[in-house]
Write a protein that holds these residues in place. Structure first.
Motif, PDB file in Angstrom:
ATOM      1  N   ILE A  55       0.842  -1.210   0.000  1.00 19.18           N
ATOM      2  CA  ILE A  55       0.000   0.000   0.000  1.00 19.18           C
ATOM      3  C   ILE A  55       0.873   1.254   0.000  1.00 19.18           C
ATOM      4  CG2 ILE A  55      -1.663   1.333   1.370  1.00 19.18           C
ATOM      5  CD1 ILE A  55      -2.675  -1.469   2.429  1.00 19.18           C
ATOM      6  N   LEU A  56       1.906   1.265   0.854  1.00 19.56           N
ATOM      7  CA  LEU A  56       2.783   2.441   0.945  1.00 19.56           C
ATOM      8  C   LEU A  56       3.511   2.679  -0.375  1.00 19.56           C
ATOM      9  CD1 LEU A  56       4.242   1.773   4.512  1.00 19.56           C
ATOM     10  CD2 LEU A  56       2.794   3.721   3.865  1.00 19.56           C
ATOM     11  N   GLU A  57       3.964   1.599  -1.009  1.00 19.93           N
ATOM     12  CA  GLU A  57       4.712   1.751  -2.256  1.00 19.93           C
ATOM     13  C   GLU A  57       3.811   2.258  -3.383  1.00 19.93           C
ATOM     14  OE1 GLU A  57       7.643  -0.645  -5.318  1.00 19.93           O
ATOM     15  OE2 GLU A  57       6.397  -1.790  -3.933  1.00 19.93           O
ATOM     16  N   GLU A  58       2.621   1.699  -3.498  1.00 14.73           N
ATOM     17  CA  GLU A  58       1.706   2.134  -4.566  1.00 14.73           C
ATOM     18  C   GLU A  58       1.216   3.563  -4.309  1.00 14.73           C
ATOM     19  OE1 GLU A  58       1.278   0.555  -7.354  1.00 14.73           O
ATOM     20  OE2 GLU A  58       2.565  -1.061  -6.631  1.00 14.73           O
ATOM     21  N   ALA A  59       1.019   3.895  -3.026  1.00 14.21           N
ATOM     22  CA  ALA A  59       0.598   5.260  -2.692  1.00 14.21           C
ATOM     23  C   ALA A  59       1.664   6.266  -3.123  1.00 14.21           C
ATOM     24  CB  ALA A  59       0.328   5.381  -1.192  1.00 14.21           C
ATOM     25  N   ALA A  60       2.941   5.929  -2.882  1.00 16.30           N
ATOM     26  CA  ALA A  60       4.031   6.845  -3.270  1.00 16.30           C
ATOM     27  C   ALA A  60       4.018   7.087  -4.776  1.00 16.30           C
ATOM     28  CB  ALA A  60       5.380   6.277  -2.822  1.00 16.30           C
ATOM     29  N   THR A  67      -4.740  12.670  -4.988  1.00 14.51           N
ATOM     30  CA  THR A  67      -4.891  11.217  -4.813  1.00 14.51           C
ATOM     31  C   THR A  67      -5.830  10.922  -3.641  1.00 14.51           C
ATOM     32  OG1 THR A  67      -2.623  10.893  -5.584  1.00 14.51           O
ATOM     33  CG2 THR A  67      -3.626   9.064  -4.392  1.00 14.51           C
ATOM     34  N   SER A  68      -6.796  10.041  -3.849  1.00 13.90           N
ATOM     35  CA  SER A  68      -7.711   9.668  -2.763  1.00 13.90           C
ATOM     36  C   SER A  68      -7.367   8.272  -2.240  1.00 13.90           C
ATOM     37  CB  SER A  68      -9.150   9.670  -3.280  1.00 13.90           C
ATOM     38  OG  SER A  68      -9.317   8.606  -4.209  1.00 13.90           O
ATOM     39  N   MET A  69      -7.869   7.958  -1.052  1.00  7.31           N
ATOM     40  CA  MET A  69      -7.683   6.611  -0.499  1.00  7.31           C
ATOM     41  C   MET A  69      -8.325   5.583  -1.434  1.00  7.31           C
ATOM     42  SD  MET A  69      -5.836   6.451   2.260  1.00  7.31           S
ATOM     43  CE  MET A  69      -6.219   5.256   3.559  1.00  7.31           C
ATOM     44  N   ARG A  70      -9.419   5.992  -2.091  1.00  7.42           N
ATOM     45  CA  ARG A  70     -10.076   5.105  -3.058  1.00  7.42           C
ATOM     46  C   ARG A  70      -9.135   4.802  -4.239  1.00  7.42           C
ATOM     47  NH1 ARG A  70     -15.579   4.082  -3.993  1.00  7.42           N
ATOM     48  NH2 ARG A  70     -16.044   5.485  -2.281  1.00  7.42           N
ATOM     49  N   ASP A  71      -8.395   5.849  -4.718  1.00  4.95           N
ATOM     50  CA  ASP A  71      -7.417   5.637  -5.797  1.00  4.95           C
ATOM     51  C   ASP A  71      -6.373   4.606  -5.374  1.00  4.95           C
ATOM     52  OD1 ASP A  71      -8.580   7.667  -7.359  1.00  4.95           O
ATOM     53  OD2 ASP A  71      -7.248   9.214  -6.542  1.00  4.95           O
ATOM     54  N   HIS A  86      -4.993  -1.909   7.370  1.00  4.04           N
ATOM     55  CA  HIS A  86      -3.531  -1.809   7.289  1.00  4.04           C
ATOM     56  C   HIS A  86      -3.026  -0.376   7.450  1.00  4.04           C
ATOM     57  CE1 HIS A  86      -3.507  -5.950   5.843  1.00  4.04           C
ATOM     58  NE2 HIS A  86      -4.522  -5.603   5.052  1.00  4.04           N
ATOM     59  N   ILE A  87      -3.817   0.586   7.033  1.00  3.89           N
ATOM     60  CA  ILE A  87      -3.399   2.003   7.025  1.00  3.89           C
ATOM     61  C   ILE A  87      -4.581   2.841   7.487  1.00  3.89           C
ATOM     62  CG2 ILE A  87      -2.856   3.959   5.499  1.00  3.89           C
ATOM     63  CD1 ILE A  87      -0.467   2.268   5.574  1.00  3.89           C
ATOM     64  N   LYS A  88      -4.333   3.750   8.449  1.00  3.43           N
ATOM     65  CA  LYS A  88      -5.442   4.541   8.994  1.00  3.43           C
ATOM     66  C   LYS A  88      -5.921   5.635   8.048  1.00  3.43           C
ATOM     67  CE  LYS A  88      -3.824   5.623  13.108  1.00  3.43           C
ATOM     68  NZ  LYS A  88      -2.830   4.959  13.872  1.00  3.43           N
ATOM     69  N   SER A  89      -4.965   6.331   7.412  1.00  5.26           N
ATOM     70  CA  SER A  89      -5.334   7.532   6.656  1.00  5.26           C
ATOM     71  C   SER A  89      -4.242   7.908   5.649  1.00  5.26           C
ATOM     72  CB  SER A  89      -5.530   8.696   7.618  1.00  5.26           C
ATOM     73  OG  SER A  89      -4.285   9.001   8.234  1.00  5.26           O
ATOM     74  N   HIS A 127       4.642   8.505   7.005  1.00  2.00           N
ATOM     75  CA  HIS A 127       5.553   7.368   6.912  1.00  2.00           C
ATOM     76  C   HIS A 127       6.596   7.585   5.808  1.00  2.00           C
ATOM     77  CE1 HIS A 127       6.889   3.159   6.997  1.00  2.00           C
ATOM     78  NE2 HIS A 127       7.047   3.368   5.698  1.00  2.00           N
ATOM     79  N   ILE A 128       6.138   7.995   4.630  1.00  2.00           N
ATOM     80  CA  ILE A 128       7.052   8.159   3.490  1.00  2.00           C
ATOM     81  C   ILE A 128       8.088   9.246   3.784  1.00  2.00           C
ATOM     82  CG2 ILE A 128       7.210   8.929   1.085  1.00  2.00           C
ATOM     83  CD1 ILE A 128       4.458   7.614   0.606  1.00  2.00           C
ATOM     84  N   CYS A 129       7.627  10.413   4.229  1.00  8.05           N
ATOM     85  CA  CYS A 129       8.550  11.539   4.436  1.00  8.05           C
ATOM     86  C   CYS A 129       9.625  11.199   5.467  1.00  8.05           C
ATOM     87  CB  CYS A 129       7.783  12.795   4.875  1.00  8.05           C
ATOM     88  SG  CYS A 129       6.799  13.509   3.553  1.00  8.05           S
ATOM     89  N   PHE A 130       9.203  10.623   6.604  1.00  6.86           N
ATOM     90  CA  PHE A 130      10.181  10.381   7.672  1.00  6.86           C
ATOM     91  C   PHE A 130      11.043   9.152   7.399  1.00  6.86           C
ATOM     92  CE2 PHE A 130       7.570  13.566   9.577  1.00  6.86           C
ATOM     93  CZ  PHE A 130       8.515  14.348  10.216  1.00  6.86           C
ATOM     94  N   ARG A 131      10.531   8.194   6.664  1.00 10.05           N
ATOM     95  CA  ARG A 131      11.393   7.080   6.269  1.00 10.05           C
ATOM     96  C   ARG A 131      12.548   7.617   5.414  1.00 10.05           C
ATOM     97  NH1 ARG A 131      11.717   4.014   1.856  1.00 10.05           N
ATOM     98  NH2 ARG A 131      13.110   2.247   2.141  1.00 10.05           N
TER      99      ARG A 131
END
Lengths: 215, 215
Positions: free
Chosen positions: B34-39, B50-54, B69-72, B79-83
């Motif tokens: 989810i995190l990778e596809e969201a990025a 980008t929406s959560m639905r997207d 798996h992911i709240k919001s 997560h992405i920025c601080f990683r």
């Protein structure tokens, strides 16, 4: 990360420079003042976010009388983009014909490139970011001009490598590394910095041509 | 003008790379996917666009089950920025302690910087552009981390100059020239280029440390 020229103390990004090559010689016309103020607004608020009314307000004119000097926002964008691309192409052509080594040609080209960013900061920024709002036919003309500049720039690098003056660096990598390396100036430079424009040019050219490491 | 890595023939900008350091080792979890596809979506369409639905559509899940798996969207951005900023800071700290010359330290730091852009292209892009949508307190944490990285990077350059290894270039100019010089990779690199990632790193490091001109 994360280019942020305004992250260190004492930096104030986003402020345009007041010297504009367009009006350097003699008293500016109303049209020139409108174009210059429009470029500043486009840089700060974006082309889409700026109205003709905003521009009139900035110049201190009635919108109705501004239309005596400029027909539309489209006309302003067209003027700014092609004025900047014409200057870049003229620099390239002039330098190609100079009787200089490739190293000196490239130094001169980079210096002129930086100088235009410093002297016409808002206009260069508009040509870099808002060109995409040109109508289709003019957009093609503009991207053709840009491609011509980039190809000429890369050809100069390739010729310098062929002549044994430059290291065997991929000319495309060298081209984009150089053009990218100077882009932070757009956000950073303004008159009154501790570094003069000349020093800024010298330091960047030293890095790109001679390298940071001592020889 | 006018950085346009996609202006020359054969370039296809805007395509992320598929190798992601996050899921390099072992089978990725649902959350990691989810995190990778969201990025990737944030890079292409922007965080706001980008929406959560997207994201659910891209991952091939029902939106409702994705929330296990992911709240919001906020959580994803955080997560992405601080990683990414944690990795940059870790590189800096590791390199500061290595028993190397300043030239070798800087080479290593630039190489790691480029490698992260290549391996986690979409995430680095999100950390570069969409960090501004972090909530105020986290935004402060993030810009503090960025400032820490930039200050450590500039301090390395200043120490190298003081030790006589580097030319007397203003450390701020050198810092931003280097960080800016590598930014075009974000738009340009994808696997399958005629140039490998390693060659790309080598050519850019040669230009910045040794200079384009032959010695």
């Amino acid at each position: 990360m994360l280019l942020s020229p305004n992250a260190l103390p004492g930096y104030h990004a986003g402020q345009g420079v007041s010297v504009c090559t367009m009006i350097k010689n003699g008293k500016p016309t109303k049209r020139q003042i409108i174009l210059e103020e429009a470029a500043k607004l486009f840089k700060d608020k974006g082309y889409v976010g700026t109205s003709m009314r905003d521009i009139a307000g900035q110049v201190g004119m009635e919108a109705a009388s501004m239309y005596n000097h400029i027909k539309s926002k489209d006309e302003i964008l067209d003027h700014i983009c092609f004025r900047i691309s014409d200057i870049y192409i003229a620099h390239l052509q002039e330098i190609e014909e100079l009787p200089l080594s490739y190293g000196e040609k490239l130094r001169t080209l980079i210096r002129r490139h930086i100088q235009l960013m410093i002297e016409d900061g808002p206009e260069v920024s508009v040509a870099n970011h808002d060109y995409k709002y040109l109508p289709a036919a003019r957009l093609t003309d503009f991207t053709d001009a840009r491609r011509r500049y980039e190809k000429g720039f890369a050809a100069l690098i390739a010729a310098g490598t062929a002549a044994g003056e430059f290291q065997s660096v991929n000319p495309t990598v060298a081209l984009f590394t150089i053009l990218s390396a100077v882009r932070w100036i757009e956000l950073w430079f303004k008159p009154g910095r501790s570094l003069s424009a000349q020093e800024l040019e010298d330091h960047i050219i030293t890095m790109l041509l001679n390298g940071l490491e001592n020889r």
